[in-house]
Design an enzyme around this catalytic site. Structure first.
Site, PDB file in Angstrom:
ATOM      1  N   GLN A 137      11.152 -17.845   0.741  1.00 50.66           N
ATOM      2  CA  GLN A 137      11.395 -18.824  -0.323  1.00 50.66           C
ATOM      3  C   GLN A 137      12.680 -19.610  -0.067  1.00 50.66           C
ATOM      4  O   GLN A 137      12.789 -20.787  -0.437  1.00 50.66           O
ATOM      5  CB  GLN A 137      11.423 -18.154  -1.705  1.00 50.66           C
ATOM      6  CG  GLN A 137      12.508 -17.129  -1.938  1.00 50.66           C
ATOM      7  CD  GLN A 137      12.083 -15.720  -1.561  1.00 50.66           C
ATOM      8  OE1 GLN A 137      11.244 -15.514  -0.701  1.00 50.66           O
ATOM      9  NE2 GLN A 137      12.692 -14.740  -2.218  1.00 50.66           N
TER      10      GLN A 137
ATOM     11  N   ASN B  18      14.459 -11.613   8.718  1.00 45.97           N
ATOM     12  CA  ASN B  18      13.354 -10.693   8.996  1.00 45.97           C
ATOM     13  C   ASN B  18      12.108 -11.473   9.421  1.00 45.97           C
ATOM     14  O   ASN B  18      12.139 -12.691   9.601  1.00 45.97           O
ATOM     15  CB  ASN B  18      13.076  -9.797   7.780  1.00 45.97           C
ATOM     16  CG  ASN B  18      12.642 -10.599   6.559  1.00 45.97           C
ATOM     17  OD1 ASN B  18      12.216 -11.752   6.655  1.00 45.97           O
ATOM     18  ND2 ASN B  18      12.763  -9.987   5.381  1.00 45.97           N
TER      19      ASN B  18
ATOM     20  N   GLN C  56      24.108  -1.247  19.223  1.00 45.38           N
ATOM     21  CA  GLN C  56      22.946  -2.115  19.115  1.00 45.38           C
ATOM     22  C   GLN C  56      21.874  -1.483  18.234  1.00 45.38           C
ATOM     23  O   GLN C  56      21.281  -2.133  17.375  1.00 45.38           O
ATOM     24  CB  GLN C  56      22.365  -2.382  20.511  1.00 45.38           C
ATOM     25  CG  GLN C  56      21.425  -3.552  20.563  1.00 45.38           C
ATOM     26  CD  GLN C  56      22.123  -4.833  20.170  1.00 45.38           C
ATOM     27  OE1 GLN C  56      23.129  -5.204  20.729  1.00 45.38           O
ATOM     28  NE2 GLN C  56      21.597  -5.514  19.171  1.00 45.38           N
TER      29      GLN C  56
ATOM     30  N   HIS D   6      21.723  -1.665  14.244  1.00 45.82           N
ATOM     31  CA  HIS D   6      21.371  -2.898  13.547  1.00 45.82           C
ATOM     32  C   HIS D   6      20.074  -2.772  12.756  1.00 45.82           C
ATOM     33  O   HIS D   6      19.979  -3.227  11.615  1.00 45.82           O
ATOM     34  CB  HIS D   6      21.182  -4.037  14.554  1.00 45.82           C
ATOM     35  CG  HIS D   6      22.431  -4.769  14.894  1.00 45.82           C
ATOM     36  ND1 HIS D   6      23.097  -5.565  14.004  1.00 45.82           N
ATOM     37  CD2 HIS D   6      23.145  -4.833  16.045  1.00 45.82           C
ATOM     38  CE1 HIS D   6      24.169  -6.083  14.575  1.00 45.82           C
ATOM     39  NE2 HIS D   6      24.223  -5.660  15.810  1.00 45.82           N
TER      40      HIS D   6
ATOM     41  N   GLU E 186      18.842 -10.264  25.344  1.00 43.49           N
ATOM     42  CA  GLU E 186      19.717 -11.031  24.459  1.00 43.49           C
ATOM     43  C   GLU E 186      21.176 -10.810  24.863  1.00 43.49           C
ATOM     44  O   GLU E 186      21.947 -11.757  25.024  1.00 43.49           O
ATOM     45  CB  GLU E 186      19.487 -10.578  23.016  1.00 43.49           C
ATOM     46  CG  GLU E 186      20.403 -11.248  22.004  1.00 43.49           C
ATOM     47  CD  GLU E 186      20.272 -10.617  20.629  1.00 43.49           C
ATOM     48  OE1 GLU E 186      20.745 -11.253  19.666  1.00 43.49           O
ATOM     49  OE2 GLU E 186      19.737  -9.496  20.500  1.00 43.49           O
ATOM     50  N   HIS E 187      21.558  -9.541  24.991  1.00 44.45           N
ATOM     51  CA  HIS E 187      22.905  -9.179  25.428  1.00 44.45           C
ATOM     52  C   HIS E 187      22.793  -8.384  26.729  1.00 44.45           C
ATOM     53  O   HIS E 187      21.998  -7.440  26.807  1.00 44.45           O
ATOM     54  CB  HIS E 187      23.615  -8.284  24.404  1.00 44.45           C
ATOM     55  CG  HIS E 187      23.654  -8.854  23.020  1.00 44.45           C
ATOM     56  ND1 HIS E 187      22.739  -8.511  22.042  1.00 44.45           N
ATOM     57  CD2 HIS E 187      24.498  -9.743  22.446  1.00 44.45           C
ATOM     58  CE1 HIS E 187      23.021  -9.156  20.926  1.00 44.45           C
ATOM     59  NE2 HIS E 187      24.086  -9.922  21.140  1.00 44.45           N
TER      60      HIS E 187
ATOM     61  N   ASP F 255      30.102 -10.199  19.393  1.00 46.28           N
ATOM     62  CA  ASP F 255      29.487 -10.223  18.065  1.00 46.28           C
ATOM     63  C   ASP F 255      30.430 -10.790  17.016  1.00 46.28           C
ATOM     64  O   ASP F 255      29.994 -11.438  16.059  1.00 46.28           O
ATOM     65  CB  ASP F 255      29.083  -8.804  17.651  1.00 46.28           C
ATOM     66  CG  ASP F 255      27.775  -8.363  18.267  1.00 46.28           C
ATOM     67  OD1 ASP F 255      27.086  -9.207  18.859  1.00 46.28           O
ATOM     68  OD2 ASP F 255      27.457  -7.158  18.158  1.00 46.28           O
TER      69      ASP F 255
ATOM     70  N   HIS G 124       2.724 -54.895  25.671  1.00 47.56           N
ATOM     71  CA  HIS G 124       3.949 -54.469  26.350  1.00 47.56           C
ATOM     72  C   HIS G 124       4.354 -55.524  27.386  1.00 47.56           C
ATOM     73  O   HIS G 124       5.505 -55.963  27.444  1.00 47.56           O
ATOM     74  CB  HIS G 124       3.743 -53.110  27.054  1.00 47.56           C
ATOM     75  CG  HIS G 124       3.845 -51.934  26.141  1.00 47.56           C
ATOM     76  ND1 HIS G 124       3.008 -51.740  25.074  1.00 47.56           N
ATOM     77  CD2 HIS G 124       4.702 -50.876  26.148  1.00 47.56           C
ATOM     78  CE1 HIS G 124       3.331 -50.617  24.465  1.00 47.56           C
ATOM     79  NE2 HIS G 124       4.370 -50.068  25.103  1.00 47.56           N
TER      80      HIS G 124
END
Length: 438
Positions: free
Chosen positions: A191, A214, A259, A262, A327-328, A361, A420
């Protein structure tokens, strides 16, 4: 417990399984729910936002509750410690300094009757999503708000889910203000993305939406893309560590748990050439988990998506890492700069024994909003560029237009677009009649 495996074929299969962990069998059902939310907010505005906040977040809000008040913003400073405020300000300073170096410059080049260039301008409004739920994320506020500020976005708004009693974490509110954002709305989930994409009576329609969330937030961002721009489709976080025999097992274990804590779907992977390091890291992780405040969640993550793999060489570890595209990526090796030229795919690279992911981070400066689930093969970190667009600058003199008229005519006819060709031909004829007036 972190599993240890040694067979390379099994390592590759496990890495692929972990990379594919976001392929949710329930995505179609969840996407249907998100579509319903998007359409309801588009049609009903604030009313739908309040309805879904009550349904999904169990928070009964009134319209006047949506925007965080000035008094709440002021009060937040009284609720954070001096040390936390100083840390937030240090992070702000470092993040802003880094991102100011990344601002692309507009340019114009003058040739023989031809002017070409590129002009960068910021979007008018940016919506910054800051997740709530399991933890508070003032660092996410800074990593989204500061690049937007540096880019020159004139209106920057934050949306974040309300906590118990309609509250927003004080550190989040302070971080927002330190990063130059005063407009904050207590709404999360699909939302919130819908409100930013379409606008409501209270929440403004924006041009770009950034920030992780999420699966419902991610699907909503995917579905509104085109109506607005987005930064990326972020999945669960991940770290891959390449460690040699000189790495400290306690440090490596702490980085893996950092990690895993999380999210239950976070991935924590170690590739090492030393079987003794593998065993010591496994034992260290068990010890560090004994009194861990987030033990249940962290154990769930490492049970499903934690891995220690013993490989034959550092070169093989680099190859596996490039295939995984983490990612890392931590290079906990004696000579990380020697490995760096061979690293092709990673969101952020941390070099050496004394550079844990945590510095990136929080406050090193580079952005911590990074591509996940293999997207580092083609995507990059959130940055100033996310909030900018560029326009091409083109000018031809009559003489320069004359020189290319023939080629344009040929290309236009090849594509079956006679107007054109005519648009050039008419100018050439007019210029010949008027004596090549500019």
């Amino acid at each position: 417990m972190l599993r240890i495996i040694t067979q390379q074929g099994e390592v590759q299969a496990e890495l692929q399984r972990i990379c594919d962990r976001t392929q949710d069998d329930q995505v179609q059902h969840k996407e249907a729910t998100v579509r319903e939310v998007l359409q309801a907010v588009k049609r009903q505005g604030d009313k739908a936002v309040l309805h879904y906040t009550a349904e999904f977040d169990n928070q009964e809000l009134l319209v006047e509750d949506l925007r965080v008040s000035g008094s709440e913003l002021d009060a937040a400073y009284q609720q954070v410690s001096k040390e936390l405020l100083e840390a937030i300000r240090l992070a702000c300073q470092n993040i802003e300094a880094f991102h100011r170096q990344r601002v692309p410059k507009s340019w114009v080049e003058f040739g023989q009757g031809v002017v070409l260039g590129k002009r960068y301008t910021p979007v008018d409004r940016a919506g910054l999503y800051v997740p709530g739920g399991r933890a508070a994320y003032p660092s996410t506020v800074l990593m989204n708000a500061i690049p937007a500020k540096v880019a020159g976005v004139s209106r920057r708004v934050i949306v974040t889910p309300p906590g118990i009693g309609k509250t927003i974490n004080a550190a989040v509110l302070v971080a927002a203000q330190e990063a130059g954002v005063q407009e904050i709305y207590r709404v999360g989930g699909a939302q919130a993305i819908a409100a930013l994409a379409y606008g409501t009576e209270t929440i403004p329609k924006v041009n770009v939406i950034t920030g992780p969330g999420n699966i419902y937030v991610t699907l909503a961002k995917k579905l509104v893309y085109g109506t607005v721009g987005i930064d990326s489709l972020a999945g669960p976080s991940e770290v891959l560590i390449i460690a040699d025999s000189g790495a400290n097992p306690e440090h490596v274990a702490a980085d893996l748990l950092a990690q895993a804590e999380h999210d239950p779907m976070a991935a924590a992977i170690l590739l090492t050439t030393d079987s003794r390091i593998a065993l010591k890291v496994q034992a260290a992780a068990l010890r560090q988990l004994e009194d861990h405040p987030r033990r249940t969640l962290t154990e769930k993550a490492i049970a499903h998506y934690g891995l220690i793999a013993v490989v034959d060489s550092i070169d093989i570890a680099v190859q596996l890492s490039n295939e995984f595209a983490p990612e890392h990526l931590e290079l906990e090796v004696a000579e990380p700069w020697e490995l760096l030229p061979n690293i092709r795919h990673a969101g952020a690279i941390f070099l050496g024994y004394s550079t844990p992911e945590a510095v990136g981070d929080y406050l090193a400066g580079p952005n911590h909003t990074l591509p996940t689930s293999g997207a580092a093969r083609y995507a990059s970190a959130l940055g100033v560029e996310t909030f900018l667009k560029h326009s091409s600058i083109i000018q031809y003199s009559p003489e320069a237009l004359q020189q290319v008229a023939g080629a344009i005519d040929v290309l236009a006819k090849a594509e079956g677009l006679p107007s054109h060709a005519q648009s050039v031909k008419l100018r050439i004829e007019d210029n010949e009649e008027t004596g090549w007036k500019e």
